[in-house]
Design a protein around this motif. Structure first.
Motif, PDB file in Angstrom:
ATOM      1  N   GLU A  28      -1.646  -0.216   0.508  1.00  0.00           N
ATOM      2  CA  GLU A  28      -1.547  -0.189   1.969  1.00  0.00           C
ATOM      3  C   GLU A  28      -1.319   1.238   2.458  1.00  0.00           C
ATOM      4  OE1 GLU A  28       1.414  -2.942   3.334  1.00  0.00           O
ATOM      5  OE2 GLU A  28       0.308  -4.661   2.574  1.00  0.00           O
ATOM      6  N   LYS A  29      -0.485   1.971   1.729  1.00  0.00           N
ATOM      7  CA  LYS A  29      -0.184   3.350   2.100  1.00  0.00           C
ATOM      8  C   LYS A  29      -1.446   4.205   2.045  1.00  0.00           C
ATOM      9  CE  LYS A  29       3.053   7.041   0.903  1.00  0.00           C
ATOM     10  NZ  LYS A  29       4.023   7.499  -0.087  1.00  0.00           N
ATOM     11  N   LYS A  47       1.941  -2.338  -1.866  1.00  0.00           N
ATOM     12  CA  LYS A  47       2.507  -1.361  -0.930  1.00  0.00           C
ATOM     13  C   LYS A  47       1.796  -0.021  -1.063  1.00  0.00           C
ATOM     14  CE  LYS A  47       7.144  -3.061  -0.035  1.00  0.00           C
ATOM     15  NZ  LYS A  47       8.565  -2.766  -0.073  1.00  0.00           N
ATOM     16  N   GLN A  66       3.757  -6.439  -6.039  1.00  0.00           N
ATOM     17  CA  GLN A  66       4.272  -6.028  -4.730  1.00  0.00           C
ATOM     18  C   GLN A  66       4.211  -4.510  -4.590  1.00  0.00           C
ATOM     19  OE1 GLN A  66       8.179  -7.744  -4.399  1.00  0.00           O
ATOM     20  NE2 GLN A  66       7.424  -9.413  -3.124  1.00  0.00           N
ATOM     21  N   LYS A  67       4.605  -3.804  -5.641  1.00  0.00           N
ATOM     22  CA  LYS A  67       4.611  -2.346  -5.606  1.00  0.00           C
ATOM     23  C   LYS A  67       3.185  -1.824  -5.433  1.00  0.00           C
ATOM     24  CE  LYS A  67       6.481   1.591  -8.111  1.00  0.00           C
ATOM     25  NZ  LYS A  67       7.099   2.070  -9.344  1.00  0.00           N
TER      26      LYS A  67
END
Length: 65
Positions: free
Chosen positions: A37-38, A34, A30-31
């Motif tokens: 995506e950033k 993210k 998950q990290k």
């Protein structure tokens, strides 16, 4: 037939899902997602500022030759 109530057997309401417990690998994934995506968002912003790239990429057809 776009109507209001329909006959037949009604489906029971879904029970609320229990909070999912994540293990370490799930949390790491998950990290990472993210962060990816950033980075993608930043790259998109940079690309939008520069405008169209190159010129040899996609060419619009100019009618019949």
């Amino acid at each position: 037939m776009a109507g209001g109530k329909q006959g037949g057997k009604q489906k029971p309401l879904k029970a609320p899902k229990a909070p999912k417990e994540y293990d370490e690998t799930d949390l790491k994934n998950q990290k990472k997602k993210k962060e990816d995506e950033k980075v993608l968002k930043e790259l998109r912003a940079k690309a939008a500022q520069k405008g169209p790239l190159g010129g040899a990429g996609l060419k619009k057809s100019s009618g019949k030759k």
